[in-house]
Design an enzyme around this catalytic site. Structure first.
Site, short mmCIF file in Angstrom:
data_model
loop_
_atom_site.label_atom_id
_atom_site.label_comp_id
_atom_site.label_asym_id
_atom_site.label_seq_id
_atom_site.Cartn_x
_atom_site.Cartn_y
_atom_site.Cartn_z
N ARG A 62 26.70 -55.94 26.64
CA ARG A 62 27.93 -55.62 26.95
C ARG A 62 28.49 -56.52 27.55
O ARG A 62 29.64 -56.99 27.43
CB ARG A 62 27.70 -54.11 27.41
CG ARG A 62 29.06 -53.53 28.04
CD ARG A 62 29.03 -52.19 28.82
NE ARG A 62 28.11 -52.03 29.75
CZ ARG A 62 27.99 -50.90 30.50
NH1 ARG A 62 28.55 -49.87 30.22
NH2 ARG A 62 26.97 -50.76 31.28
N TYR B 123 18.00 -49.99 28.60
CA TYR B 123 19.34 -50.06 29.30
C TYR B 123 19.72 -51.48 29.70
O TYR B 123 20.98 -51.88 29.46
CB TYR B 123 19.15 -49.05 30.37
CG TYR B 123 20.62 -49.03 31.33
CD1 TYR B 123 21.76 -48.69 30.42
CD2 TYR B 123 20.79 -49.31 32.60
CE1 TYR B 123 23.02 -48.56 31.20
CE2 TYR B 123 21.63 -49.10 33.15
CZ TYR B 123 23.06 -48.86 32.54
OH TYR B 123 24.24 -48.85 33.28
N ARG C 256 33.61 -47.28 38.84
CA ARG C 256 33.06 -46.02 39.16
C ARG C 256 34.34 -44.87 38.79
O ARG C 256 33.80 -43.89 38.61
CB ARG C 256 32.96 -45.74 40.83
CG ARG C 256 32.19 -46.84 41.41
CD ARG C 256 30.66 -46.44 40.93
NE ARG C 256 29.55 -47.31 41.46
CZ ARG C 256 28.24 -47.21 41.25
NH1 ARG C 256 28.06 -46.38 40.01
NH2 ARG C 256 27.48 -48.19 41.75
N TYR D 200 25.87 -55.30 41.30
CA TYR D 200 24.54 -54.89 41.46
C TYR D 200 23.58 -56.13 41.73
O TYR D 200 23.99 -57.14 40.75
CB TYR D 200 23.96 -54.05 40.45
CG TYR D 200 24.04 -52.65 40.59
CD1 TYR D 200 24.77 -51.93 41.60
CD2 TYR D 200 23.71 -51.72 39.66
CE1 TYR D 200 25.04 -50.61 41.81
CE2 TYR D 200 24.06 -50.40 39.78
CZ TYR D 200 24.48 -49.65 40.79
OH TYR D 200 24.62 -48.42 41.04
N GLU E 111 23.27 -36.60 35.95
CA GLU E 111 24.10 -37.33 36.25
C GLU E 111 25.62 -36.63 35.83
O GLU E 111 25.47 -35.78 34.87
CB GLU E 111 24.05 -38.52 35.26
CG GLU E 111 25.39 -39.51 35.34
CD GLU E 111 25.29 -40.95 34.70
OE1 GLU E 111 24.22 -41.65 34.94
OE2 GLU E 111 25.99 -40.94 33.64
#
Length: 335
Positions: free
Chosen positions: A152, A145, A218, A205, A325
């Site tokens: 990305r 990830y 979000r 983060y 999730e």
């Protein structure tokens, strides 16, 4: 714009000129899909509680669409929206001394996506769905990830899209096998990215979560003529930037609901319509361990109602300590 269709309804809608694209969860694609025709994202995972497969999620425009294929992206668009899918095999994106194949594949996919948006005139990326194999596995000394996030992020940086106002709602899940698969919804009009006051913005983060932060907002609020859409990114049991309720799927689901309530309050604050409610959401719930389905489903039924159109999917969440999730969307229609 968004409908959940049975297999028979999907077959009947295939020739609808307003159909922009389809997402399908299941080991096998339904007959006649996945090879030619309209954009089709095949999420190679089992739908829980439905014998392994179930209804499709379809996206419709308001007008007849046109189809295109460029830079490995298959898309359909109308006067307002573009829905696209890109699928890349990691083996076709060889890494080098400074990048793994997954990192290269994710960067290449997003760069292709941005080229299509620029060429077709749909510059505003609203929502992205990412699926990759073995998301929590480690290769070349780095979790996969995190490798995906590096690629990305680099594509967003190269396209000058790292400002908060240009970062879309998104989700990224792990499936067992299969290529990197990305579906996206873009538009001629901008959306309004939303953040959760209970959580640190993902793109801020700390370095504990990898060399590059995840690049998503979000949620996003988007408007079309006569419609307002809320897209809720993959939402998990995270407060601030920390996972909470380790090992407890029911408690993690309750924390997801608390995060959803905070996001809906933010969306309602800037909406031009009525307040957004939990019982108006539809979406996908990703469950890491099938034996947790009953606990997760009970909590979501309690919060969203028994009739909420939630598709339950067996998939890995982006952190190994997250068990569930939820991603969702809702719509206001205006007369």
């Amino acid at each position: 714009m968004h409908r959940i269709l049975s297999v028979s309804e999907l077959a009947g809608s295939r020739d609808d000129p307003a159909l922009l694209g389809v997402s399908w969860v299941g080991r096998d694609a339904p007959a006649g899909f996945g090879t030619t025709g309209l954009p089709f994202q095949h999420i190679v995972a089992a739908q829980l509680g439905r014998g392994g497969a179930g209804p499709a999620e379809a996206w419709f425009g308001a007008l007849a669409g046109r189809e295109g294929f460029a830079h490995d992206v298959h898309f359909r668009c109308d006067a307002h929206l573009l829905f696209g899918v890109i699928t890349l095999a990691e083996g076709d994106c060889a890494g080098d001394a400074g990048a793994t194949p997954l990192q290269r594949a994710s960067q290449q996919a997003y760069e292709s996506l941005f080229r299509v948006l620029a060429e077709e005139g749909y510059p505003h990326l609203w929502r992205v769905w990412n699926y990759l194999d073995d998301i929590n596995g480690t290769t070349a000394g780095l979790e996969r990830y995190r490798q995906f996030n590096i690629g990305r992020h680099q594509a967003f940086a190269n396209a000058d899209r790292l400002q908060g106002c240009t970062i879309p709602a998104a989700s990224a899940l792990g499936v067992a096998g299969g290529p990197l698969s990305i579906a996206f919804l873009a538009a001629r009009a901008p959306c309004i990215p939303l953040e959760n006051p209970r959580q640190l913005s993902a793109y801020r983060y700390p370095a504990d979560y990898g060399p590059r932060s995840p690049t998503f907002s979000r949620a996003a609020l988007a408007r079309l003529p006569g419609q307002e859409w809320l897209f809720v990114s993959g939402t998990a049991s995270i407060v601030g930037h920390l996972t909470v309720h380790h090992g407890d799927p029911a408690a993690q689901t309750r924390e997801i609901v608390a995060n959803l309530e905070a996001l809906l309050a933010e969306a309602s604050r800037v909406s031009t319509g009525p307040a957004y409610r939990l019982d108006a959401l539809s979406g996908r719930a990703y469950v890491r361990h099938p034996e947790h389905l009953a606990a997760v489903q009970a909590e979501l039924v309690r919060a969203l109602g028994a009739e909420a159109p939630i598709v339950y999917v067996h998939a890995d969440v982006c952190r190994a300590d997250l068990l569930v999730e939820l991603e969702a969307q809702a719509c206001h229609l205006f007369v």
